[in-house]
Scaffold this motif. Structure first.
Motif, PDB file in Angstrom:
ATOM      1  N   ALA A  15      -0.138  -3.677   3.548  1.00 26.03           N
ATOM      2  CA  ALA A  15      -1.294  -2.860   3.955  1.00 26.03           C
ATOM      3  C   ALA A  15      -2.502  -3.162   3.068  1.00 26.03           C
ATOM      4  N   ASP A  34      -2.607  -4.082  -8.393  1.00 25.16           N
ATOM      5  CA  ASP A  34      -1.200  -3.696  -8.184  1.00 25.16           C
ATOM      6  C   ASP A  34      -0.523  -3.574  -9.538  1.00 25.16           C
ATOM      7  N   TYR A  48      12.738  -7.507   8.415  1.00 26.87           N
ATOM      8  CA  TYR A  48      12.893  -7.776   9.850  1.00 26.87           C
ATOM      9  C   TYR A  48      11.591  -7.456  10.588  1.00 26.87           C
ATOM     10  N   ALA A 128      -2.789   2.168 -11.121  1.00 22.35           N
ATOM     11  CA  ALA A 128      -3.728   3.282 -10.934  1.00 22.35           C
ATOM     12  C   ALA A 128      -3.051   4.552 -11.428  1.00 22.35           C
ATOM     13  N   ASP A 266       2.359   2.726   4.194  1.00 18.10           N
ATOM     14  CA  ASP A 266       3.323   3.782   3.846  1.00 18.10           C
ATOM     15  C   ASP A 266       2.638   5.006   3.230  1.00 18.10           C
TER      16      ASP A 266
HETATM   17  C1  LIG Z   1      15.269  -0.577   2.124  1.00 16.08           C
HETATM   18  C2  LIG Z   1      14.069  -0.780   3.006  1.00 16.08           C
HETATM   19  C3  LIG Z   1      14.126  -1.691   4.067  1.00 16.08           C
HETATM   20  C4  LIG Z   1      13.012  -1.887   4.899  1.00 16.08           C
HETATM   21  N1  LIG Z   1      13.100  -2.807   5.893  1.00 16.08           N
HETATM   22  C5  LIG Z   1      12.038  -3.020   6.708  1.00 16.08           C
HETATM   23  C6  LIG Z   1      12.090  -4.016   7.719  1.00 16.08           C
HETATM   24  O1  LIG Z   1      13.094  -4.699   7.880  1.00 16.08           O
HETATM   25  N2  LIG Z   1      10.979  -4.214   8.493  1.00 16.08           N
HETATM   26  C7  LIG Z   1       9.839  -3.459   8.314  1.00 16.08           C
HETATM   27  O2  LIG Z   1       8.855  -3.659   9.069  1.00 16.08           O
HETATM   28  N3  LIG Z   1       9.757  -2.517   7.362  1.00 16.08           N
HETATM   29  C8  LIG Z   1      10.825  -2.285   6.535  1.00 16.08           C
HETATM   30  N4  LIG Z   1      10.733  -1.367   5.536  1.00 16.08           N
HETATM   31  C9  LIG Z   1       9.464  -0.636   5.352  1.00 16.08           C
HETATM   32  C10 LIG Z   1       8.438  -1.560   4.697  1.00 16.08           C
HETATM   33  O3  LIG Z   1       8.962  -2.105   3.511  1.00 16.08           O
HETATM   34  C11 LIG Z   1       7.150  -0.774   4.378  1.00 16.08           C
HETATM   35  O4  LIG Z   1       6.768  -0.013   5.499  1.00 16.08           O
HETATM   36  C12 LIG Z   1       5.993  -1.728   4.018  1.00 16.08           C
HETATM   37  O5  LIG Z   1       6.305  -2.474   2.860  1.00 16.08           O
HETATM   38  C13 LIG Z   1       4.735  -0.903   3.800  1.00 16.08           C
HETATM   39  O6  LIG Z   1       3.716  -1.690   3.247  1.00 16.08           O
HETATM   40  P1  LIG Z   1       2.631  -1.016   2.261  1.00 16.08           P
HETATM   41  O7  LIG Z   1       1.711  -2.105   1.905  1.00 16.08           O
HETATM   42  O8  LIG Z   1       2.133   0.227   2.852  1.00 16.08           O
HETATM   43  O9  LIG Z   1       3.485  -0.529   0.996  1.00 16.08           O
HETATM   44  P2  LIG Z   1       4.349  -1.348  -0.048  1.00 16.08           P
HETATM   45  O10 LIG Z   1       4.872  -2.600   0.532  1.00 16.08           O
HETATM   46  O11 LIG Z   1       5.303  -0.342  -0.612  1.00 16.08           O
HETATM   47  O12 LIG Z   1       3.316  -1.765  -1.182  1.00 16.08           O
HETATM   48  C14 LIG Z   1       2.779  -0.798  -2.056  1.00 16.08           C
HETATM   49  C15 LIG Z   1       2.292  -1.532  -3.289  1.00 16.08           C
HETATM   50  O13 LIG Z   1       1.610  -0.588  -4.091  1.00 16.08           O
HETATM   51  C16 LIG Z   1       1.922  -0.842  -5.450  1.00 16.08           C
HETATM   52  N5  LIG Z   1       1.681   0.411  -6.175  1.00 16.08           N
HETATM   53  C17 LIG Z   1       2.313   1.589  -6.035  1.00 16.08           C
HETATM   54  N6  LIG Z   1       1.802   2.511  -6.838  1.00 16.08           N
HETATM   55  C18 LIG Z   1       0.795   1.901  -7.531  1.00 16.08           C
HETATM   56  C19 LIG Z   1      -0.117   2.340  -8.521  1.00 16.08           C
HETATM   57  N7  LIG Z   1      -0.118   3.604  -8.967  1.00 16.08           N
HETATM   58  N8  LIG Z   1      -1.009   1.451  -9.001  1.00 16.08           N
HETATM   59  C20 LIG Z   1      -1.028   0.163  -8.566  1.00 16.08           C
HETATM   60  N9  LIG Z   1      -0.182  -0.303  -7.630  1.00 16.08           N
HETATM   61  C21 LIG Z   1       0.720   0.564  -7.112  1.00 16.08           C
HETATM   62  C22 LIG Z   1       3.364  -1.280  -5.420  1.00 16.08           C
HETATM   63  O14 LIG Z   1       3.700  -2.036  -6.571  1.00 16.08           O
HETATM   64  C23 LIG Z   1       3.413  -2.111  -4.146  1.00 16.08           C
HETATM   65  O15 LIG Z   1       3.172  -3.487  -4.396  1.00 16.08           O
HETATM   66  C24 LIG Z   1      11.833  -1.139   4.683  1.00 16.08           C
HETATM   67  C25 LIG Z   1      11.768  -0.210   3.619  1.00 16.08           C
HETATM   68  C26 LIG Z   1      12.868  -0.042   2.796  1.00 16.08           C
HETATM   69  C27 LIG Z   1      12.779   0.943   1.655  1.00 16.08           C
END
Ligand SMILES: Cc1cc2nc3c(=O)[nH]c(=O)nc-3n(C[C@H](O)[C@H](O)[C@H](O)COP(=O)(O)OP(=O)(O)OC[C@H]3O[C@@H](n4cnc5c(N)ncnc54)[C@H](O)[C@@H]3O)c2cc1C
Length: 363
Positions: A15, A34, A48, A128, A266
């Protein structure tokens, strides 16, 4: 001295990197931070994804999908063509559905590279701490952002510090790269080890698969790691290192914009609650947030446009998926009741449910 920056994106998952990329492409000054030193690792996701063709059908309101959903072959570990639904008593229904397993440990850094190529500045190892009176505090100094895009995952700190609501349900999930002789198909097991959710087998190549499960914390879950071991033994998998995380599982939060802050991915509960798929939604809402932020800063929009835009693009699919998850989480689903329902459910409707489309065109 605090640093003045136009857009600060917190979190370089799919995201955040996508938001940073599109904001920078539109000419904004963007810094992406990050807390991780190595992006994408440890991998906490099964990786997946539906193919672009399936996504075009599942997310018909997301425009210009080619640039968002094309994944280079070098990141693809395996391609699958069928998904098998397995009832608690082992009854199987096979559905035609094209997907791929990607290597998030390699793909997430690639998304950061795209943001950097577009002009964003990337700062790893920068956590952060919170947003106080317009100042974003990090463990490496303070920033004064014009706009903050909070992409810091399900337990977002930024969300809490500006009083935006938490997702109503954040469910634990575990995943492990595992050795097993699999069928080459994705398996979704509505198993006792995964109360209110499901266990999965997702091929990652010859003799290897991601094996994992989720659970609804409102149900009696017990020790999730022990549940995974029991599930793995049943499907004949030898578990590798287990990682895990949390999945927002009750649909998007109601408000995703407050002052100069937007929530994406998320952090906003932007996950298909019924199957836990968050990546395709994170890419769509990340792009929307990045574009709206840059337009707002150039005076041709307003941050509240973001809320309207993600609702128009992915609001229906998120709402339908959350309804399925709610229904599946009800205590009436004893293993026997689930078994009978899966036996009675027509395959065509099961496929619709898998694609987060209304079943029987009404629910
Ligand atoms: C076990 C598991 C299996 C999954 N399998 C799938 C799948 O097969 N297919 C699918 O589509 N989705 C899957 N998901 C869901 C998917 O991983 C998430 O929906 C997706 O990664 C969301 O992306 P994002 O960028 O919102 O968050 P994230 O990928 O969680 O990235 C958030 C980032 O923020 C950083 N961060 C957090 N707090 C701070 C802070 N205070 N300061 C600086 N940086 C920070 C973290 O280090 C991280 O790099 C799965 C989730 C889990 C838990």
């Amino acid at each position: 001295m605090p640093e003045d920056r136009q857009i600060v994106v917190v979190g370089a998952g799919p995201a955040g990197s996508t938001a940073a990329r599109y904001a920078a492409e539109a000419g904004a000054d963007v810094v992406l931070i990050d807390r991780r030193t190595i992006i994408g690792r440890p991998v906490q996701c099964a990786g997946y994804l539906p193919t672009p063709g399936e996504l075009a059908e599942m997310l018909p309101d997301v425009p210009d999908q080619d640039e968002l959903y094309q994944v280079d072959d070098s990141f693809v570990l395996a391609r699958t063509y069928e998904s098998v639904m397995v009832s608690p008593k082992g009854r199987k229904k096979t559905l035609r559905f094209d997907g791929m397993t990607i290597d998030r440990g390699e793909w997430d850094p690639h998304l950061v590279d795209l943001a950097v190529k577009a002009g964003a500045e990337f700062r790893p190892s920068t956590q952060a701490i919170g947003l106080e009176q317009g100042v974003l505090r990090t463990d490496r100094g303070d920033l004064i952002p014009g706009v903050v895009i909070a992409a810091d995952g399900p337990h977002s700190r930024i969300r809490g510090s500006v009083g935006l609501p938490d997702p109503k349900l954040i469910a634990p999930a575990l995943n492990a790269p595992s050795k097993m002789l699999h069928s080459g198909k994705v398996e979704m097991h509505f198993a006792a080890e995964a109360p209110g959710a499901y266990g999965w087998v997702i091929p990652t190549g010859q003799g290897m698969a991601h094996v994992g499960l989720g659970a609804d914390p409102r149900r009696k879950v017990g020790d999730l790691k022990a549940n995974l071991e029991s599930f793995a033994a049943r499907v004949g998998a030898e578990l590798g290192p287990v990682t895990g995380g949390f999945v927002p599982s009750a649909g998007p939060v109601k408000r995703t914009v407050s002052g100069n802050v937007m929530l994406v991915g998320d952090a906003a509960g932007h996950v298909m609650a019924s199957n836990g798929g968050g990546v395709p939604i994170a890419l769509a809402t990340g792009r929307a947030a990045g574009q709206v932020a840059s337009r707002t800063l150039s005076g041709s929009g307003d941050l509240s446009d973001y809320q309207r835009r993600w609702r128009a693009e992915v609001g229906d699919v998120l709402a339908t998926s959350a309804r399925f998850r709610w229904a599946a989480g009800q205590p009436i689903w004893s293993p026997l009741a689930m078994d009978m329902a899966m036996w009675a459910f027509p395959k065509s409707q099961m496929l619709r449910a898998l694609k987060c489309q209304r079943i029987f065109w009404i629910y």
